[in-house]
Write a protein that holds these residues in place. Sequence first.
Motif, mmCIF file in Angstrom:
data_model
loop_
_atom_site.group_PDB
_atom_site.id
_atom_site.type_symbol
_atom_site.label_atom_id
_atom_site.label_comp_id
_atom_site.label_asym_id
_atom_site.label_seq_id
_atom_site.Cartn_x
_atom_site.Cartn_y
_atom_site.Cartn_z
ATOM 1 N N LEU A 41 0.828 -1.203 0.000
ATOM 2 C CA LEU A 41 0.000 0.000 0.000
ATOM 3 C C LEU A 41 0.865 1.257 0.000
ATOM 4 N N MET A 42 2.015 1.192 0.686
ATOM 5 C CA MET A 42 2.899 2.361 0.699
ATOM 6 C C MET A 42 3.389 2.682 -0.705
ATOM 7 N N ARG A 43 3.792 1.644 -1.420
ATOM 8 C CA ARG A 43 4.296 1.847 -2.773
ATOM 9 C C ARG A 43 3.182 2.318 -3.703
ATOM 10 N N ALA A 44 1.990 1.741 -3.522
ATOM 11 C CA ALA A 44 0.854 2.165 -4.330
ATOM 12 C C ALA A 44 0.532 3.636 -4.085
ATOM 13 N N ALA A 45 0.666 4.063 -2.827
ATOM 14 C CA ALA A 45 0.419 5.464 -2.507
ATOM 15 C C ALA A 45 1.445 6.362 -3.184
ATOM 16 N N VAL A 46 2.694 5.929 -3.192
ATOM 17 C CA VAL A 46 3.740 6.704 -3.876
ATOM 18 C C VAL A 46 3.402 6.851 -5.348
ATOM 19 N N ASP A 47 2.929 5.760 -5.967
ATOM 20 C CA ASP A 47 2.569 5.820 -7.381
ATOM 21 C C ASP A 47 1.434 6.809 -7.628
ATOM 22 N N ALA A 48 0.615 7.028 -6.597
ATOM 23 C CA ALA A 48 -0.481 7.991 -6.717
ATOM 24 C C ALA A 48 -0.059 9.394 -6.292
ATOM 25 N N GLY A 49 1.219 9.557 -5.964
ATOM 26 C CA GLY A 49 1.719 10.860 -5.548
ATOM 27 C C GLY A 49 1.432 11.191 -4.101
ATOM 28 N N ILE A 50 1.195 10.153 -3.282
ATOM 29 C CA ILE A 50 0.860 10.348 -1.874
ATOM 30 C C ILE A 50 2.001 9.808 -1.015
ATOM 31 N N ALA A 51 2.583 10.648 -0.184
ATOM 32 C CA ALA A 51 3.680 10.238 0.681
ATOM 33 C C ALA A 51 3.137 9.850 2.048
ATOM 34 N N VAL A 52 3.406 8.597 2.426
ATOM 35 C CA VAL A 52 2.984 8.113 3.739
ATOM 36 C C VAL A 52 4.156 8.241 4.705
ATOM 37 N N PRO A 53 3.980 8.801 5.882
ATOM 38 C CA PRO A 53 5.095 8.907 6.839
ATOM 39 C C PRO A 53 5.681 7.535 7.151
ATOM 40 N N LYS A 54 6.987 7.465 7.325
ATOM 41 C CA LYS A 54 7.636 6.181 7.636
ATOM 42 C C LYS A 54 9.025 6.440 8.190
ATOM 43 N N LEU A 55 9.535 5.421 8.892
ATOM 44 C CA LEU A 55 10.912 5.455 9.376
ATOM 45 C C LEU A 55 11.665 4.161 9.071
ATOM 46 N N CYS A 56 11.002 3.024 9.195
ATOM 47 C CA CYS A 56 11.726 1.766 9.001
ATOM 48 C C CYS A 56 11.732 1.308 7.552
ATOM 49 N N ALA A 57 10.918 1.910 6.703
ATOM 50 C CA ALA A 57 10.804 1.471 5.307
ATOM 51 C C ALA A 57 11.781 2.220 4.417
ATOM 52 N N THR A 58 12.311 1.502 3.438
ATOM 53 C CA THR A 58 13.148 2.098 2.398
ATOM 54 C C THR A 58 13.070 1.199 1.175
ATOM 55 N N ASP A 59 13.209 1.768 -0.002
ATOM 56 C CA ASP A 59 13.005 0.976 -1.211
ATOM 57 C C ASP A 59 14.135 -0.010 -1.484
#
Length: 969
Positions: A41-59
């Motif tokens: 869902l985080m990646r899908a949000a990025v594709d929609a131009g929506i940044a979800v707050p995070k700290l432990c995630a990285t691509d």
Amino acid sequence: MNYPVFKIHEIDYGTPPSYSDKEVTLEIDGNQVTVAAGTSLMRAAVDAGIAVPKLCATDSLEPFGSCRLCLVEIEGRKGFPASCTTPAEAGMKVRTQTPKLQELRKGVMELYISDHPLDCLTCAANGDCELQDMAGVVGLRNVRYGVGETSVAGITGRHHLAAAKDESNPYFTYDPSKCIVCNRCVRACEETQGTFALTISGRGFESRVSAGMDEPFMQSECVSCGACVQACPTATLTEKSVIELGQPEHSVITTCAYCGVGCAFKAEMKGNQVVRMTPWKDGKANEGHSCIKGRFAWGYATHKDRITRPMIRASITDPWQEVSWEVAVGHAASEFKRIQAQHGRDSVGGITSSRCTNEEAYLVQKLVRTAFGNNNVDTCARVCHSPTGYGLGQTYGTSAGTQTFKSVDQADVILVIGANPNEAHPVFGSRMKKRLRQGARLIVIDPRAIDLVNSAHVKADYHLQLRPGTNVAVISALAHVVVTEGLVDEAYVAERCDPKSFAQWRDFVAQPQNSPEAMEAVSGVPAELLRGAARLYASKGKNAAIYYGLGVTEHAQGSTMVMGIANLAMATGNVGREGVGVNPLRGQNNVQGSCDMGSFPHELPGYRHISDATVRGEFEAAWGVALQAEPGLRIPNMFDAALEGSFKGLYCVGEDIVQSDPNTQHVAAALSAMECIVVQDIFLNETAKYAHVFLPGASFLEKDGTFTNAERRISRVRQVMPPLAGNGDWEATQLLANALGYPMAYTHPERIMAEIAALTPSFAGVSYEKIERLGSVQWPCNEHTPEAGTDIMHVGGFVRGKGRFMLTQYVATDEKVTRKFPLILTTGRVLSQYNVGAQTRRTDNSRWYEEDRLEIHPHDAEERGIRQDDWVGIASRAGQTVLRAEVSERVQPGVVYATFHFPESGANVITTDSSDWATNCPEYKVTAVQVSKVSQLSDWQQQYNRFNHTQQALLAQAGGPLTSEEATR
């Protein structure tokens, strides 16, 4: 040229999609989004131009779901799942911003900050800190949980603010007081690097990152690749250069100048000063990973030993005199002209370097062929991978690796021969280890137990621990099993290969003298292991890939072995698709490129023979001079001719032949017999001690041009600071050519590449514009290939047409053990040092490895009364030297092993002049020696120390710049 400038701080959001063939459509914050099934869902949000707050995630890492900042709401479901670990499903309605989510995120961030130093203004990560950024994103403005005070529900606050720093690593600091236990560093060490050196120790509030068993970083298994530092979202792991210099303000993309992997880096700068080197995530060869050398060992570029003024002297016993560029180049040109007038046109020559750019190597060979008027040009590839060029050229029709590095991700069986990727090509080694952890099978052919044989989560299925010098016997035994047990891919061979040569090869390898049982007596490898390894490699329906290194090429039968490898891959159908192939692991950053550019005495750029009148005519028309049709002298021939008195002058660019070539005393004698040696380099190296003219070179940070890595990938090298000596290496060569009377008028390396492309069919589609646009291209790159060139070679057919099988008769090396010399010496590298060490020895990498050592098996050591750290003498028929002993079971009885990174060690004093039958590549890997305990340095080392002291004194006496009249006198 206008170079791309990149912003420093970039935030990654979640892992990229898994690229399933199926797509799903869902709604995120009211937006319709279609993504591949399995996408988070985080990646899908990025594709929609929506940044979800995070700290432990990285691509760059697998989703983990520990920080609890990326929580979302899903309509119809209870709770608040982490978006980084929740896959998108068709019809989902997801909300990333609601009052409840805001409250939860703020509460989570408040807990983080309650146990974190509030020193943002003085923190080294200020402006480049994800924790700082996320605190702002979630709107945290105050912290209720006072440190050391009564907090909510009357619970006294606990904290880690007094935790001691670990400053043991010279390149980065570990400050546990700033750690949020996000696990990113631990996961990077596991997933990206594959060392598994970091862990989370303790539980609950006592959880903390630790190296090894709560050891300092320098005492742990950490290899200082920098993956943990790059992954850290706070200032917990921080480069000491950033602490000292502050945050960089711009960056320039360039290519590493160490090994043949060709990693892309962002040189992060403050003005002309490098602050740090960060691996570029869009780099096709490394995809954001690095090793200790590329990431941290760049300080040599501004080391105090750099020579930045041209110097001349009449004799090597005279002090150096600093002169202007005009005087130095003019003096060199006049000396070369004088020598040719007295001793003939063929009395001078040049040597190119695999550390230089394609454009620089091209200009040096062009200068030799035009201004000198002969073909006496060679390259340091002569002493490493020249058998690759010959062997693959004979069988496949081109002298280069067949795959991309990424291809290993599709390999089911990996055969590593005479290579140590973990030490010599660590970024590719990490990629290979990742594939092995995913289930690929591994065969290692090496006389030494390298790390891949048995290390963290990696264990070879077969280790064929052969006697040095018996490679061809082993490859013949493997081929025997393939042929006699019906493991040949008959359909592939019938379609793709020359039937006559195959029939001859099949009959040859099927002979009983090539069986594993017969070859066991020769190689020392048990027949059952040979048979098992052959069956595994030739498994039907499996992708099998071969990766090899200098343990294949640096032998008397180096070319034969390369052809044997090519035969085996063809016979089993393992060439021409993803996950297979024959892949030489090139040692230096531009070994491939220096060969491509025509640096051999018999070949023009693009591997076209100098005797071909049509090809020669194309270059004559472009260069405006007649070219000699006969090949010139190879490096060993130059030395022999110098001692005979017919070769008197040498232009040596970026290569330290005294330290790197075999039989050091022979090389030194040859140089002493010459009348004019011009060395162009950044340091006064061992070869420069015999020089009469020194032209200061440029480090890779001062270069503009291209490197070509082991996968034929041409990447840009971009200048990040002006040349300290005022001229780049290509400019120095151009000045010399003009002074010799052959005009060159290039204004930028881009113009040189345009000429290369115009004259070299495999480079016809290469341009700086294309590389800037695509990031890199791979040759062949022309009208017959896709725009970015060729990633996989020999798809559908071999370059030469039908693949040709070559007979590979095993012939024992002349270098045999005797009563006088009962042991076999073989050589190799370590991770922290690089080749002759000129660069890495001038960095803190010497903290890991400060001297060359001799590995000796406990049995051989006991026989000789040798203990760990004893000084031992190593004698061969060529000479003797002294090293400190490393008693180790990595080597088998009867075999000793040494590195060659330090000139005072004299490792090449004892290597002989034995060489490959086809290319003269030295047989570094097989030297008969005796080892004994000693109490003093060898005669050679004592002589070296005296000579070195004298040369340093002469350098210290260097006078100020001379006038042209004084220099002439």
